[in-house]
Design a protein around this motif. Structure first.
Motif, PDB file in Angstrom:
ATOM      1  N   ALA A 214      38.032  74.577  37.873  1.00  0.00           N
ATOM      2  CA  ALA A 214      38.873  75.630  37.302  1.00  0.00           C
ATOM      3  C   ALA A 214      40.326  75.179  37.342  1.00  0.00           C
ATOM      4  O   ALA A 214      40.836  74.807  38.398  1.00  0.00           O
ATOM      5  CB  ALA A 214      38.689  76.907  38.091  1.00  0.00           C
ATOM      6  N   LYS A 215      40.980  75.190  36.205  1.00  0.00           N
ATOM      7  CA  LYS A 215      42.394  74.813  36.168  1.00  0.00           C
ATOM      8  C   LYS A 215      43.231  76.066  36.390  1.00  0.00           C
ATOM      9  O   LYS A 215      42.846  77.150  35.975  1.00  0.00           O
ATOM     10  CB  LYS A 215      42.732  74.194  34.808  1.00  0.00           C
ATOM     11  CG  LYS A 215      42.001  72.874  34.608  1.00  0.00           C
ATOM     12  CD  LYS A 215      42.848  71.860  33.863  1.00  0.00           C
ATOM     13  CE  LYS A 215      42.117  70.529  33.814  1.00  0.00           C
ATOM     14  NZ  LYS A 215      41.751  70.130  32.474  1.00  0.00           N
ATOM     15  N   PRO A 216      44.344  75.932  37.057  1.00  0.00           N
ATOM     16  CA  PRO A 216      45.169  77.122  37.286  1.00  0.00           C
ATOM     17  C   PRO A 216      45.704  77.674  35.965  1.00  0.00           C
ATOM     18  O   PRO A 216      45.930  76.918  35.020  1.00  0.00           O
ATOM     19  CB  PRO A 216      46.305  76.597  38.166  1.00  0.00           C
ATOM     20  CG  PRO A 216      46.355  75.125  37.921  1.00  0.00           C
ATOM     21  CD  PRO A 216      44.958  74.710  37.572  1.00  0.00           C
TER      22      PRO A 216
ATOM     23  N   LEU B  73      48.502  78.705  33.922  1.00  0.00           N
ATOM     24  CA  LEU B  73      49.930  78.402  34.010  1.00  0.00           C
ATOM     25  C   LEU B  73      50.742  79.130  32.951  1.00  0.00           C
ATOM     26  O   LEU B  73      51.888  78.804  32.696  1.00  0.00           O
ATOM     27  CB  LEU B  73      50.150  76.882  33.898  1.00  0.00           C
ATOM     28  CG  LEU B  73      49.451  76.031  34.974  1.00  0.00           C
ATOM     29  CD1 LEU B  73      49.706  74.555  34.749  1.00  0.00           C
ATOM     30  CD2 LEU B  73      49.900  76.427  36.372  1.00  0.00           C
TER      31      LEU B  73
ATOM     32  N   VAL C  26      59.709  74.027  32.073  1.00  0.00           N
ATOM     33  CA  VAL C  26      60.594  73.212  32.919  1.00  0.00           C
ATOM     34  C   VAL C  26      61.418  72.327  31.984  1.00  0.00           C
ATOM     35  O   VAL C  26      60.858  71.710  31.073  1.00  0.00           O
ATOM     36  CB  VAL C  26      59.764  72.347  33.895  1.00  0.00           C
ATOM     37  CG1 VAL C  26      60.679  71.515  34.782  1.00  0.00           C
ATOM     38  CG2 VAL C  26      58.844  73.226  34.737  1.00  0.00           C
TER      39      VAL C  26
ATOM     40  N   ASP D  88      44.094  65.935  35.664  1.00  0.00           N
ATOM     41  CA  ASP D  88      44.745  67.236  35.804  1.00  0.00           C
ATOM     42  C   ASP D  88      43.847  68.176  36.600  1.00  0.00           C
ATOM     43  O   ASP D  88      42.639  68.211  36.397  1.00  0.00           O
ATOM     44  CB  ASP D  88      45.000  67.855  34.424  1.00  0.00           C
ATOM     45  CG  ASP D  88      46.127  67.123  33.707  1.00  0.00           C
ATOM     46  OD1 ASP D  88      46.744  66.234  34.316  1.00  0.00           O
ATOM     47  OD2 ASP D  88      46.369  67.458  32.529  1.00  0.00           O
ATOM     48  N   GLY D  89      44.453  68.935  37.502  1.00  0.00           N
ATOM     49  CA  GLY D  89      43.688  69.922  38.267  1.00  0.00           C
ATOM     50  C   GLY D  89      42.916  69.331  39.435  1.00  0.00           C
ATOM     51  O   GLY D  89      42.198  70.052  40.112  1.00  0.00           O
TER      52      GLY D  89
ATOM     53  N   GLU E 275      60.370  69.274  39.306  1.00  0.00           N
ATOM     54  CA  GLU E 275      59.288  68.318  39.040  1.00  0.00           C
ATOM     55  C   GLU E 275      57.989  68.767  39.713  1.00  0.00           C
ATOM     56  O   GLU E 275      56.897  68.546  39.191  1.00  0.00           O
ATOM     57  CB  GLU E 275      59.679  66.909  39.487  1.00  0.00           C
ATOM     58  CG  GLU E 275      60.781  66.271  38.639  1.00  0.00           C
ATOM     59  CD  GLU E 275      60.529  66.380  37.133  1.00  0.00           C
ATOM     60  OE1 GLU E 275      59.368  66.269  36.713  1.00  0.00           O
ATOM     61  OE2 GLU E 275      61.502  66.607  36.391  1.00  0.00           O
TER      62      GLU E 275
ATOM     63  N   LEU F 192      57.150  71.834  40.071  1.00  0.00           N
ATOM     64  CA  LEU F 192      56.644  72.897  39.188  1.00  0.00           C
ATOM     65  C   LEU F 192      55.994  72.291  37.941  1.00  0.00           C
ATOM     66  O   LEU F 192      54.924  72.722  37.514  1.00  0.00           O
ATOM     67  CB  LEU F 192      57.800  73.821  38.786  1.00  0.00           C
ATOM     68  CG  LEU F 192      57.404  75.053  37.978  1.00  0.00           C
ATOM     69  CD1 LEU F 192      56.513  75.975  38.806  1.00  0.00           C
ATOM     70  CD2 LEU F 192      58.635  75.816  37.486  1.00  0.00           C
ATOM     71  N   ARG F 193      56.632  71.284  37.382  1.00  0.00           N
ATOM     72  CA  ARG F 193      56.089  70.652  36.184  1.00  0.00           C
ATOM     73  C   ARG F 193      54.688  70.076  36.463  1.00  0.00           C
ATOM     74  O   ARG F 193      53.838  70.032  35.590  1.00  0.00           O
ATOM     75  CB  ARG F 193      57.015  69.525  35.705  1.00  0.00           C
ATOM     76  CG  ARG F 193      56.766  69.072  34.271  1.00  0.00           C
ATOM     77  CD  ARG F 193      57.383  67.718  33.952  1.00  0.00           C
ATOM     78  NE  ARG F 193      58.790  67.602  34.248  1.00  0.00           N
ATOM     79  CZ  ARG F 193      59.773  68.034  33.448  1.00  0.00           C
ATOM     80  NH1 ARG F 193      59.474  68.602  32.316  1.00  0.00           N
ATOM     81  NH2 ARG F 193      61.022  67.883  33.806  1.00  0.00           N
TER      82      ARG F 193
ATOM     83  N   LEU G  25      52.411  71.236  38.348  1.00  0.00           N
ATOM     84  CA  LEU G  25      51.448  72.242  38.806  1.00  0.00           C
ATOM     85  C   LEU G  25      50.103  72.121  38.083  1.00  0.00           C
ATOM     86  O   LEU G  25      49.066  72.498  38.613  1.00  0.00           O
ATOM     87  CB  LEU G  25      52.055  73.635  38.589  1.00  0.00           C
ATOM     88  CG  LEU G  25      51.606  74.738  39.524  1.00  0.00           C
ATOM     89  CD1 LEU G  25      51.677  74.314  40.980  1.00  0.00           C
ATOM     90  CD2 LEU G  25      52.451  75.989  39.302  1.00  0.00           C
ATOM     91  N   ASN G  26      50.129  71.564  36.869  1.00  0.00           N
ATOM     92  CA  ASN G  26      48.863  71.369  36.140  1.00  0.00           C
ATOM     93  C   ASN G  26      47.978  70.308  36.800  1.00  0.00           C
ATOM     94  O   ASN G  26      46.820  70.166  36.445  1.00  0.00           O
ATOM     95  CB  ASN G  26      49.141  70.991  34.676  1.00  0.00           C
ATOM     96  CG  ASN G  26      49.821  69.645  34.565  1.00  0.00           C
ATOM     97  OD1 ASN G  26      50.603  69.249  35.429  1.00  0.00           O
ATOM     98  ND2 ASN G  26      49.533  68.912  33.506  1.00  0.00           N
TER      99      ASN G  26
ATOM    100  N   CYS H 248      47.271  70.519  39.901  1.00  0.00           N
ATOM    101  CA  CYS H 248      46.732  71.196  41.083  1.00  0.00           C
ATOM    102  C   CYS H 248      45.598  72.146  40.721  1.00  0.00           C
ATOM    103  O   CYS H 248      45.368  72.459  39.560  1.00  0.00           O
ATOM    104  CB  CYS H 248      47.831  72.021  41.757  1.00  0.00           C
ATOM    105  SG  CYS H 248      49.245  71.027  42.207  1.00  0.00           S
ATOM    106  N   ASN H 249      44.904  72.629  41.755  1.00  0.00           N
ATOM    107  CA  ASN H 249      43.944  73.716  41.593  1.00  0.00           C
ATOM    108  C   ASN H 249      44.166  74.705  42.735  1.00  0.00           C
ATOM    109  O   ASN H 249      45.099  74.541  43.530  1.00  0.00           O
ATOM    110  CB  ASN H 249      42.514  73.162  41.569  1.00  0.00           C
ATOM    111  CG  ASN H 249      42.206  72.366  42.828  1.00  0.00           C
ATOM    112  OD1 ASN H 249      42.430  72.832  43.949  1.00  0.00           O
ATOM    113  ND2 ASN H 249      41.717  71.147  42.652  1.00  0.00           N
TER     114      ASN H 249
ATOM    115  N   LYS I  14      49.514  80.035  42.980  1.00  0.00           N
ATOM    116  CA  LYS I  14      48.487  79.286  42.255  1.00  0.00           C
ATOM    117  C   LYS I  14      47.823  78.177  43.074  1.00  0.00           C
ATOM    118  O   LYS I  14      46.926  77.511  42.587  1.00  0.00           O
ATOM    119  CB  LYS I  14      49.094  78.687  40.983  1.00  0.00           C
ATOM    120  CG  LYS I  14      49.502  79.781  40.020  1.00  0.00           C
ATOM    121  CD  LYS I  14      50.223  79.269  38.829  1.00  0.00           C
ATOM    122  CE  LYS I  14      50.951  80.389  38.114  1.00  0.00           C
ATOM    123  NZ  LYS I  14      50.052  81.435  37.623  1.00  0.00           N
TER     124      LYS I  14
END
Ligand code: SF4
Ligand code: SF4
Lengths: 623, 198
Positions: free
Chosen positions: A355-357, A359, A365, B65-66, B78, B80-81, B83-84, B86-87, B124
């Motif tokens: 599951a991707k967050p 956003l 940004v 990603d994730g 950076e 914040l940028r 964040l994609n 992460c999970n 998140k």
């Protein structure tokens, strides 16, 4: 001692892919190495350059990839092991030499390294250089990991000597710029001098000779087929019925996916590391053991098409897929999740991606594109050119280097770019086909690389345009390598000549040549105006050292500037120069003293004369 | 061995490649499999520099990603940028000292609000450790040792399969002699800061 010269077989080291490759070449006893720097290959040659200063290795930064190829080809034809290193597009430059070198062959082993750049992290295209193997008929090796890259270099030299042909060695950015733990092997003492035996009927490629040599090349391809069939670098893992064929880094993503999906018992994986010629027998019997086959390769469907052709010859009708809308793309690089998902999809496995967050509520940004350094001389030149050309409709063909970053606003001094050296040739073309003023930009290293023939053309055909040579005394973008205009004595290196750009330009017969110091803003603008007004070819050489390099070499750095109370906040400096040392705080422009190089360009353009050098620590604070 | 995936994002010049190199050397000392990759095309020209470090049994050197287990950001916007990357289970460590890109000065985009930024990351992901690492680097004696401060807090979380001793030893062997003491001090300050952040 250079760490890659460590004589301690069995020792483990954390190495960057490019370091591992350089070490592999040293272990293989390479004697002559040549390059033109290009990301992602640059660190290989940087390490060669450093090692050549403390070992028997001969290394040179050649003027361009074609010359590098010729240097290495002659060395290998004298019986010594040679290597030439370039980025993928560099092979285009060297291709003329390469295609016929395949006919002529080599005596000592020769490895041609092509560093491909899927996703174009630092390139103008993402061409798949595996096709150069097919085009030239030369053997092709592709490692999957940093460790394997080191091992494979020795193997490449062996094959080259067996076949008496150069071997292509293809990496991608994710091999060059990955690191892993590598075990050192033994260093083979290089044979540094060979001998050239005259044999014009085999070495001088006049048509009658080449007709013979092409026959020999085809015979060599047949011999290479035997080698690829028995190569340990083409291997099969597993004995299931689900076929997965992969190469290079896609092998890593496939291996991880097979583990994560827990399907090892169902899969039969073929990793192709010796990929030209493709191992026909291995593949044909592999296909017979599979129900369906997924081909995973970044870039073009190079293996996929060949595998389908093999299947056709065997009358096999199993499904062989790779590049397709619902599977793999020809674009960019792959990643583990994409490979995992496509494997699951193709073989009908249940699979829910992580599951991707969400956003959607994250604010945009602000972008952080790379930008010319604070105090970069290119920014000063660009500012002066824009002032000098104010009101004229201009076209700015540009070239490859840090200065390509002039494409970004507010400088916006890049309108057209194809390849190394193209600013000059395209400048000629725009000048004949439009009524606009054409001002081309080229760096010093690029000028030597491939700018000179364009300039000769401009003089001969009497084109009307201005060429600005941005001479900052180094090849800045790829990591500050030297070029023929650099004084090597500055680096305590002897045995080098030096070529003056000004002398070359004058010798070509350019009728209007001027040298400027770009940090002197008004003088530069005046000189550029004159050059623009000149009907015909005019050249401006803008000379100022790359400020980043100068700072790295610990040359004295100018005093930083600050903005005093005279500033009326119209922000002309920010909006026209956009030096990254500027920042806005409390609705005022400030200068970051840690970044400011003291180039004084902003001080000269500030109409309020509000930008002045810092005289004491206090002033920095009050700014 | 279990796989641990770490992404480090920074602005060119902040020294994240050295930080990941130190981690790699520490893994070599601890005899733990490690693979790393970096994208530093124009690192010195102020762009974004990203490195991926994968510990354990994996062949890939990049992280999709994730799929990062841990994200370390050397600059808050950076982080914040990224964040994609992460999970919901990712642990995030960020420096809070801003380094606004020049695009902000020329009016292209606004720098995100620091509190809002942290709140978003907290919502998140599993956990956020945020503090002014630049101040600690300066306290250690050199703003350039920011990377070592963040390395200290990363090790404190216990998420990395290498010990503080491994990392300190790697700092001694792979950072410049003149900076070793500052770097060790910076590492320790970062370690303590993460402990305090709970
Ligand atoms: S490295 Fe040198 S040439 Fe490149 S942007 Fe920086 S100062 Fe300019
Ligand atoms: S003097 Fe002005 S233009 Fe030059 S580096 Fe400093 S702030 Fe930038």
């Amino acid at each position: 001692m250079h760490k890659l010269l460590t004589e301690n077989p069995g020792q483990k080291m954390l190495l960057l892919g490019n370091e591992a490759i350089a070490r592999g070449a040293i272990e293989a006893g390479v004697a002559v190495a040549s390059t033109y720097p290009g990301t992602p290959s640059s660190e290989i040659s940087l390490n060669f350059f450093q090692m050549s200063q403390e070992s028997d290795l001969y290394f040179e930064y050649s003027t361009n990839e074609k010359v590098a190829m010729e240097v290495a080809a002659a060395a290998a034809n004298s019986g010594v092991r040679s290597m030439c290193v370039m980025k993928h597009v560099g092979v285009n430059v060297a291709a003329d030499a390469l295609m016929t070198l395949a006919y002529v062959g080599v005596k000592g082993g020769m490895v041609v390294l092509t560093a491909d750049d899927p996703y174009m992290f630092s390139s103008q295209n993402e061409q798949d250089n595996r096709f150069y193997a097919k085009l030239s008929g030369l053997p092709l090796l592709e490692p999957s990991s940093v460790e394997e890259a080191k091992e494979m270099i020795s193997y490449a030299f062996e094959i080259s000597e067996k076949l008496q042909e150069p071997v292509l060695f293809r990496t991608t950015t994710r091999i060059n710029h990955s690191s892993a733990i590598v075990t050192l092997g033994e260093i083979k003492t290089p044979q540094t001098k060979g001998d050239f035996v005259k044999d014009p009927l085999n070495l001088v490629t006049v048509p009658a000779v080449s007709r013979k040599l092409h026959v020999k090349l085809l015979e060599n391809i047949e011999k290479a087929k035997d080698l690829t069939e028995s190569s340990a670098y083409n291997f099969i893992q597993g004995d299931g019925k689900w076929g997965i064929v992969c190469n290079g880094v896609s092998y890593n993503y496939a291996s991880d996916a097979i583990k994560e999906l827990d399907i090892a018992d169902k899969v039969r994986l073929l990793r192709v590391g010796f990929s030209y010629p493709m191992p026909e027998k291995i593949i044909k019997s592999y296909l017979k053991a599979c129900e369906k086959v997924l081909v995973i390769e970044e870039g073009e469907p190079y293996m996929e098409e060949q595998i389908k052709a093999f299947a056709q010859e065997e009358g096999l009708t199993l499904s062989i897929r790779g590049k397709a809308k619902d599977l793999f793309t020809r674009l960019y690089e792959y990643d583990p999740a994409q490979v995992r998902e496509n494997i699951a999809k193709f073989f009908g496995m249940p699979y829910t991606p992580a599951a991707k967050p969400d956003l959607s509520d994250v604010p945009q940004v602000p972008q952080r594109p790379p930008t010319l350094c604070a105090g970069c001389s290119h920014r000063a030149t660009y500012y002066a050119v824009k002032k000098a050309a104010e009101g004229l409709g201009t076209i700015y063909p540009t070239d490859i280097g840090c200065y390509t970053l002039g494409v970004l606003p507010p400088l916006s001094t890049a309108d057209f770019l194809l390849c190394m050296g193209s600013s000059v040739g395209t400048g000629c073309g725009f000048s004949v086909s439009t009524d606009k003023k054409v001002i081309s930009f080229i760096g010093d290293s690029t000028f030597f690389h491939s700018g000179i023939p364009g300039l000769v053309n401009a003089v001969f055909n009497n084109h009307n345009f201005t060429l600005i040579v941005l001479d900052n005394s180094t090849t800045a973008m790829t990591g500050h390598q030297p070029h023929p205009g650099v004084n090597m004595k500055d680096f305590n290196l002897t045995g080098y000549g030096r070529v003056s750009i000004e002398n070359v330009v004058r010798a070509i017969g350019v009728p209007h040549v001027e040298i400027i110091k770009p940090y002197r803003v008004n003088k530069s603008i005046a000189a550029i105006k004159e050059a623009i007004d000149y009907e015909g070819v005019s050249v401006i050489i803008s000379k100022e050292a790359c400020t980043l390099y100068a700072q790295n070499l610990k040359k004295a750095r100018g005093k930083p500037f600050y903005i005093n109370e005279k500033c009326t906040d119209h922000r002309e400096c920010v909006n026209q120069l956009a030096c990254p040392a500027f920042y806005i705080e409390d609705e005022r422009v400030h200068i970051n003293a840690d970044l400011c190089s003291g180039c004084a360009v902003c001080a000269q353009i500030c109409p309020e004369k509000a930008i002045v050098p810092v005289r004491s620590k206090e002033k920095i604070k009050s700014s | 061995m279990q796989t641990t995936r770490l992404i480090i994002v920074a602005v060119g010049g902040q020294g994240n490649l050295l930080a990941s190199k130190v981690l790699g050397e520490a893994a070599l000392l601890a005899d733990i499999p490690v693979r790393m990759s970096e994208i530093h095309g124009m690192a010195q020209r102020g762009g974004v520099v990203e490195s991926a470090v994968v510990f354990g049994d994996a062949e890939s050197t990049i992280i999709s990603d994730g799929e990062a287990d841990v994200l370390v950001g050397f600059e808050p916007s950076e982080t914040l940028r990224a964040l994609n990357r992460c999970n919901a289970d990712t642990i995030v460590i960020t420096n809070t000292a801003k380094l606004p890109p020049f695009t902000v000065s020329i009016g292209q985009g606004t720098y995100p609000d620091l509190n809002e930024l942290q709140e978003l990351i907290r919502q998140k992901t599993a956990r956020l450790v945020a503090f002014d690492a630049l101040a600690l680097a300066k306290e250690a004696g050199n703003f350039m040792s920011l990377n070592m401060v963040l390395l200290g807090s990363l090790i404190q979380t216990g998420l990395m399969p290498v010990s503080a001793d491994n990392v300190k030893q790697a700092i001694r062997t792979s950072t410049k002699k003149a900076f070793i003491d500052t770097n060790i001090k910076a590492f320790e300050l970062g370690f303590e800061a993460a402990a305090k952040a709970g």
